[in-house]
Scaffold this active site. Structure first.
Site, PDB file in Angstrom:
ATOM      1  N   GLU A 143     -69.838 -52.125  -0.739  1.00 21.77           N
ATOM      2  CA  GLU A 143     -69.085 -53.021   0.136  1.00 21.77           C
ATOM      3  C   GLU A 143     -68.385 -52.245   1.260  1.00 21.77           C
ATOM      4  O   GLU A 143     -68.154 -52.767   2.344  1.00 21.77           O
ATOM      5  CB  GLU A 143     -68.050 -53.784  -0.706  1.00 21.77           C
ATOM      6  CG  GLU A 143     -67.748 -55.161  -0.190  1.00 21.77           C
ATOM      7  CD  GLU A 143     -67.013 -56.022  -1.209  1.00 21.77           C
ATOM      8  OE1 GLU A 143     -67.683 -56.704  -2.000  1.00 21.77           O
ATOM      9  OE2 GLU A 143     -65.780 -56.007  -1.220  1.00 21.77           O
ATOM     10  N   HIS A 201     -84.945 -43.903 -20.834  1.00 25.26           N
ATOM     11  CA  HIS A 201     -86.100 -44.614 -21.384  1.00 25.26           C
ATOM     12  C   HIS A 201     -86.441 -45.849 -20.573  1.00 25.26           C
ATOM     13  O   HIS A 201     -87.168 -46.715 -21.041  1.00 25.26           O
ATOM     14  CB  HIS A 201     -85.827 -44.967 -22.854  1.00 25.26           C
ATOM     15  CG  HIS A 201     -85.643 -43.738 -23.695  1.00 25.26           C
ATOM     16  ND1 HIS A 201     -86.679 -43.121 -24.352  1.00 25.26           N
ATOM     17  CD2 HIS A 201     -84.538 -42.983 -23.922  1.00 25.26           C
ATOM     18  CE1 HIS A 201     -86.221 -42.037 -24.974  1.00 25.26           C
ATOM     19  NE2 HIS A 201     -84.917 -41.934 -24.722  1.00 25.26           N
ATOM     20  N   LYS A 215     -68.401 -66.393   1.363  1.00 29.31           N
ATOM     21  CA  LYS A 215     -67.241 -67.168   0.902  1.00 29.31           C
ATOM     22  C   LYS A 215     -67.096 -68.416   1.765  1.00 29.31           C
ATOM     23  O   LYS A 215     -66.884 -69.514   1.266  1.00 29.31           O
ATOM     24  CB  LYS A 215     -65.952 -66.340   1.030  1.00 29.31           C
ATOM     25  CG  LYS A 215     -65.717 -65.309  -0.075  1.00 29.31           C
ATOM     26  CD  LYS A 215     -64.299 -64.715   0.040  1.00 29.31           C
ATOM     27  CE  LYS A 215     -64.019 -63.665  -1.026  1.00 29.31           C
ATOM     28  NZ  LYS A 215     -62.681 -63.101  -0.979  1.00 29.31           N
TER      29      LYS A 215
HETATM   30  O1  PA5 Z   1     -63.006 -55.411  -2.058  1.00 24.99           O
HETATM   31  C1  PA5 Z   1     -62.763 -56.550  -1.745  1.00 24.99           C
HETATM   32  O2  PA5 Z   1     -61.887 -56.831  -0.923  1.00 24.99           O
HETATM   33  C2  PA5 Z   1     -63.500 -57.739  -2.360  1.00 24.99           C
HETATM   34  O3  PA5 Z   1     -64.596 -57.364  -3.094  1.00 24.99           O
HETATM   35  C3  PA5 Z   1     -62.546 -58.504  -3.249  1.00 24.99           C
HETATM   36  O4  PA5 Z   1     -62.060 -57.682  -4.276  1.00 24.99           O
HETATM   37  C4  PA5 Z   1     -63.190 -59.746  -3.860  1.00 24.99           C
HETATM   38  O5  PA5 Z   1     -63.843 -60.510  -2.887  1.00 24.99           O
HETATM   39  C5  PA5 Z   1     -62.117 -60.613  -4.523  1.00 24.99           C
HETATM   40  O6  PA5 Z   1     -61.114 -60.906  -3.596  1.00 24.99           O
HETATM   41  P1  PA5 Z   1     -59.678 -61.371  -4.003  1.00 24.99           P
HETATM   42  O7  PA5 Z   1     -59.015 -60.287  -4.784  1.00 24.99           O
HETATM   43  O8  PA5 Z   1     -58.999 -61.630  -2.714  1.00 24.99           O
HETATM   44  O9  PA5 Z   1     -59.835 -62.605  -4.813  1.00 24.99           O
END
Ligand code: PA5
Length: 464
Positions: A290, A319, A433
């Protein structure tokens, strides 16, 4: 078992001296924009507030420990409602530092409540959870940095409804919120309901939030020494100050990965040789994917950067995947993640002495077997000309895990600097989202709804 010994990294398996012409030269590393990346890291430290978490949480840690002690005394279950960065860290730390069969242990041996981290909205999963917990004996920790993630909000709505049916209007004894101090819906709800709240500090993004209350509360509830976790992270922060690439584990690993990307290695396999570290790979996969998977660079140009993280487990995946790693394309780097000492020793007893192909194992330990298999696999991967690096924890403890998590975070930030992209946003996640909001009729998403409706219909010829 605690140790304050430093974790070690070894990139010999990435270098040409070990793997031949497909490996890196020292020049491949030193010609990266290293000085500029160190400058960037230093200049942005103020914005990267996750870097201060090992140093600035004295009061919060005391509050977390007191809250955890209360929960340990009163509840049978502790359920985290959250997803992504609000779930993967708690899962990884629990797996690493608690008994590998923690939830199945009798309460007296466990010493704390069972832990469930609910990071999906599969309806069967929620139903299954409700089949195994008594919600009156359960503390729920709803975690969302943004305070608006649909998955987490849907879980919260289900749980609050059920709790109210059992306990009446005031359910504040059974819910703790962890969220941004000002932004989002959860902080509004928590304030209105009078729930105990912990905060995700500004400048601490979801995937960099494990070492704040997002991860620390669940860890403390399960008996983890969260102070040692933070002390370990602080030790890695100290090692991360060096601007000599060859003295800075996080930055050296980042440079090795970025240089390998330049040689066409767009896949990074993280392969722990310890079940305790299995979910560190999941946590790392989110962090690396990410943060670095970006269409645009800092200058606005299209770069389509990133390196696909792959999770593997030694020896299990020897394996299933190692055949590909030794004889498949030269498009990946493997990081072996090992420990010097396991927290237990399991001897292999004598037996079947008349069958030498079995009895050669007798008198050894499973510790020796797994270590030999890791060394042998590293050797085989290197001999095949594929690049690999090795990270070794002297022992898996809160201190060494703190070092490891913090090292991966700095490594990711440094790679972002080398690739000249923003490692701290996630526009691709936001797009999904927003499309979900539109599909479910959230107000304010009419344009997105129209865009989805206008998308070309699927060609029936390709649906059989
Ligand atoms: O790293 C990030 O910002 C995202 O992966 C969030 O952790 C994920 O989308 C969840 O978001 P939130 O903590 O706002 O619910």
């Amino acid at each position: 078992m605690q140790t304050t010994q430093p974790i070690r990294i070894d990139i010999n398996g990435i270098m040409q001296e070990t793997v031949g012409p497909r490996g890196l030269t020292r020049e491949d590393l030193t010609t990266l924009p290293i000085a500029a990346a160190f400058e960037g890291l230093k200049a942005k430290r103020g914005q990267m507030r996750w870097r201060e978490l090992p140093h600035n949480q004295t009061e919060i840690v005391a509050d977390l420990e007191a809250t955890a002690a209360d929960i340990r005394a009163k509840f049978e279950n502790f359920v985290v409602l959250g997803i992504g960065g609000s779930a993967l860290g708690p899962i990884a730390v629990h797996q690493a530092l608690c008994h590998l069969r923690y939830n199945e242990l009798p309460a007296a041996k466990r010493g704390g409540p069972r832990l469930y981290v609910e990071d999906n909205v599969d309806p069967e999963r929620m139903a299954a959870l409700l089949d195994v917990i008594d919600i009156e004996k359960t503390m729920f920790n709803v975690i969302t940095k943004s305070g608006s993630t649909s998955e987490t909000m849907s879980q919260l709505l289900i749980i609050t409804d059920l709790l109210r049916k059992k306990l009446g209007e005031d359910i504040s004894t059974h819910i703790i919120a962890t969220t941004d101090a000002e932004k989002g819906n959860l902080i509004k709800i928590a304030g209105r309901e009078g729930w105990k709240t912990f905060y995700v500090p500004d400048g601490v993004g979801g995937r960099f939030s494990e070492l704040c209350p997002v991860g620390l509360l669940a860890a403390a509830v399960c008996g983890v020494d969260i102070r040692a976790l933070l002390v370990g992270a602080a030790a890695m922060d100290a090692r991360s100050q060096s601007e000599n690439l060859f003295q800075n584990p996080a930055c050296l690993l980042a440079a090795a990965q970025v240089a390998s990307m330049r040689k066409g290695c767009n896949i990074h396999v993280l392969m722990p040789y310890a079940d305790g570290l299995k979910y560190v790979s999941d946590w790392y996969a989110q962090l690396w994917a990410e943060s670095l998977g970006k269409r645009y660079g800092n200058d606005g140009s299209e770069i389509y950067a990133g390196q696909t993280p792959v999770k593997a487990l030694g020896v299990t995946d020897q394996h299933s995947q190692v055949q590909l790693y030794t004889e498949g394309p030269f498009d990946k780097v493997i990081t072996f993640l090992g420990v010097d000492e396991y927290r237990t020793t399991t001897p292999i007893p004598a037996g079947y002495l008349d069958i030498p192909d079995v009895s050669f194992l007798c008198g050894h330990t499973q510790n020796e077997l797994i270590a030999a298999e890791q060394a042998a696999t590293q050797y085989a991967v290197g001999k095949s000309g594929h690049m690999y690096s090795v990270i070794t924890l002297p022992v898996l403890s809160a201190h060494t895990l703190g070092q490891l998590l913090y090292m991966f975070e700095v490594m990711t930030a440094f790679a972002g600097e080398l690739l000249q992209l923003n490692a701290f946003d996630q526009p691709g996640v936001e797009e999904g989202k927003n499309a979900t909001y539109a599909l479910l009729g959230k107000p304010g998403y009419d344009a997105m709804r129209a865009e989805l409706a206008a998308a070309p219909a699927p060609n029936p010829a390709y649906i059989i």
